[in-house]
Motif scaffolding. Sequence first.
Motif, PDB file in Angstrom:
ATOM      1  N   GLY A 217      56.064  29.354 -70.166  1.00 23.09           N
ATOM      2  CA  GLY A 217      54.877  30.120 -69.762  1.00 23.09           C
ATOM      3  C   GLY A 217      53.675  29.271 -69.420  1.00 23.09           C
ATOM      4  N   LEU A 218      53.827  27.956 -69.440  1.00 24.87           N
ATOM      5  CA  LEU A 218      52.687  27.090 -69.128  1.00 24.87           C
ATOM      6  C   LEU A 218      52.509  26.930 -67.616  1.00 24.87           C
ATOM      7  CD1 LEU A 218      53.166  24.280 -71.776  1.00 24.87           C
ATOM      8  CD2 LEU A 218      51.251  25.900 -71.634  1.00 24.87           C
ATOM      9  N   GLU A 219      51.271  26.662 -67.211  1.00 19.49           N
ATOM     10  CA  GLU A 219      50.973  26.468 -65.788  1.00 19.49           C
ATOM     11  C   GLU A 219      50.976  24.971 -65.450  1.00 19.49           C
ATOM     12  OE1 GLU A 219      48.720  27.040 -68.103  1.00 19.49           O
ATOM     13  OE2 GLU A 219      47.319  25.395 -67.757  1.00 19.49           O
ATOM     14  N   ASP A 220      51.472  24.656 -64.250  1.00 19.32           N
ATOM     15  CA  ASP A 220      51.423  23.257 -63.798  1.00 19.32           C
ATOM     16  C   ASP A 220      50.624  23.117 -62.504  1.00 19.32           C
ATOM     17  OD1 ASP A 220      53.228  24.174 -61.880  1.00 19.32           O
ATOM     18  OD2 ASP A 220      54.978  23.382 -62.938  1.00 19.32           O
ATOM     19  N   GLY A 221      49.923  24.184 -62.128  1.00 17.34           N
ATOM     20  CA  GLY A 221      49.016  24.116 -60.981  1.00 17.34           C
ATOM     21  C   GLY A 221      47.913  25.144 -61.170  1.00 17.34           C
ATOM     22  N   ALA A 222      46.717  24.815 -60.716  1.00 14.92           N
ATOM     23  CA  ALA A 222      45.598  25.764 -60.827  1.00 14.92           C
ATOM     24  C   ALA A 222      44.627  25.558 -59.680  1.00 14.92           C
ATOM     25  CB  ALA A 222      44.865  25.580 -62.162  1.00 14.92           C
ATOM     26  N   MET A 223      44.089  26.657 -59.188  1.00 13.11           N
ATOM     27  CA  MET A 223      42.960  26.588 -58.260  1.00 13.11           C
ATOM     28  C   MET A 223      41.860  27.469 -58.828  1.00 13.11           C
ATOM     29  SD  MET A 223      43.930  26.145 -54.385  1.00 13.11           S
ATOM     30  CE  MET A 223      45.225  25.032 -53.822  1.00 13.11           C
ATOM     31  N   CYS A 224      40.676  26.883 -58.919  1.00 12.00           N
ATOM     32  CA  CYS A 224      39.553  27.581 -59.537  1.00 12.00           C
ATOM     33  C   CYS A 224      38.385  27.637 -58.559  1.00 12.00           C
ATOM     34  CB  CYS A 224      39.060  26.835 -60.785  1.00 12.00           C
ATOM     35  SG  CYS A 224      40.356  26.464 -61.973  1.00 12.00           S
ATOM     36  N   ILE A 225      37.655  28.738 -58.612  1.00 13.01           N
ATOM     37  CA  ILE A 225      36.397  28.839 -57.861  1.00 13.01           C
ATOM     38  C   ILE A 225      35.282  29.062 -58.877  1.00 13.01           C
ATOM     39  CG2 ILE A 225      35.128  30.070 -56.066  1.00 13.01           C
ATOM     40  CD1 ILE A 225      37.824  30.933 -54.940  1.00 13.01           C
ATOM     41  N   TRP A 226      34.266  28.243 -58.780  1.00 11.67           N
ATOM     42  CA  TRP A 226      33.194  28.227 -59.783  1.00 11.67           C
ATOM     43  C   TRP A 226      31.868  28.617 -59.149  1.00 11.67           C
ATOM     44  CZ3 TRP A 226      35.105  26.438 -64.529  1.00 11.67           C
ATOM     45  CH2 TRP A 226      36.292  25.677 -64.490  1.00 11.67           C
TER      46      TRP A 226
END
Length: 338
Positions: free
Chosen positions: A210-219
């Motif tokens: 269930g872990l993530e190995d990619g992320a895209m964030c908008i701040w």
Amino acid sequence: MSLKWGLIGASTIARQFMVNAIRVQADGKIAAVMSSSPERGQAYAVENNIAVAVSTLDELLAEDIDAVYISTTNELHLEQALAAIKAGKHVLCEKPLALTSADARTMVAAARAAGIVLGTNHHLRNAGAHRAMREAVAAGRIGKPIAARVFHAVYLPENLQGWRIARPEAGGGVVLDITVHDADTLRFVLGDDPVEVSAFTQSAGMAGSGLEDGAMCIWRFKSGLIAQSHEGFTTSYAGTGFEVHGSEGSLIASNVMTQKPVGTVMLRTASGEEELSFDHEDLYVRSVRRFHAAIHGDGQPAATGEDGIWSLASAEAALQSASSGKAIKIDPKLGSMK
Ligand code: NDP
């Protein structure tokens, strides 16, 4: 007088960077290392020329040491830091400070109450490239900052493909590993704080459980600036970078989201392009130097405990956003910690 360190954790990061970073300080000594495994601890001590290996925290804290460097897996940081603080040792702790920002706040409050120096080892603040960018932004060289982009998707080396991709309970996943750094570096370079984040995460084939190995964030930042950041474990060829775009110019840095003092920073304005010069001191050496100075009453660690709370609260909000599908406010209680 020398400053004697105890290493909590027979880790890769200590072996690759921090043992050297402590030893090159004029007053830096490593007195002991603690590993949960006596055999691994002994082998690590021999390999790194450390006189004493112990296998419990009590034994380490009973050694003649002034400070500890905590680089165990993330779920252990809180308990180990609180014990070290209680024993009167200064604490340089790896990121994330804990698994939750509430626990990080507990740690920072304990250090403050005890008069202990607590630092977060956000090495990127020590990079000449990021300091040159921060100075250029503060000096108004790009006018009013409007937007930023962080490119920090890498390939997790095989020797590190352990708890990060398999153990949620140890604080695995790319958000607690890399997004914390990006949140901190954005705060540092921009001199601004994030107020809200929206994130998508993925499992692109490396992380399990269930872990993530990619992320895209908008701040969104206090000033109104918006930023995007991309963190990953599975892309070998992406390269890294950091850009800040303002009303009068842009800063475009390449190959700077890294552990080495490398990369380039270009300033582009109406007058053309200028490559900014910066120092190439080892990031970890500077981190320890600033930490030693803080112990001696000269300034603060490069990244304080409060900075560690901010980066963890930001990462925590990104994870909440990814699971809820909503934009998440970054805990406003943090404002009062500054
Ligand atoms: P490692 O996986 O190398 O070490 C973490 C722990 O795993 C060690 O404390 C050790 O436990 C155990 N361990 C190490 N090798 C083995 C082995 N062969 N078999 C079984 N257990 C083993 O982690 P990292 O060095 O990559 O990361 C440690 C911490 O540092 C994390 O908090 C991470 O987020 C942070 N970090 C920070 C970086 C930065 O630049 N600021 C960069 C990399 C990591 P024990 O001590 O009990 O022996």
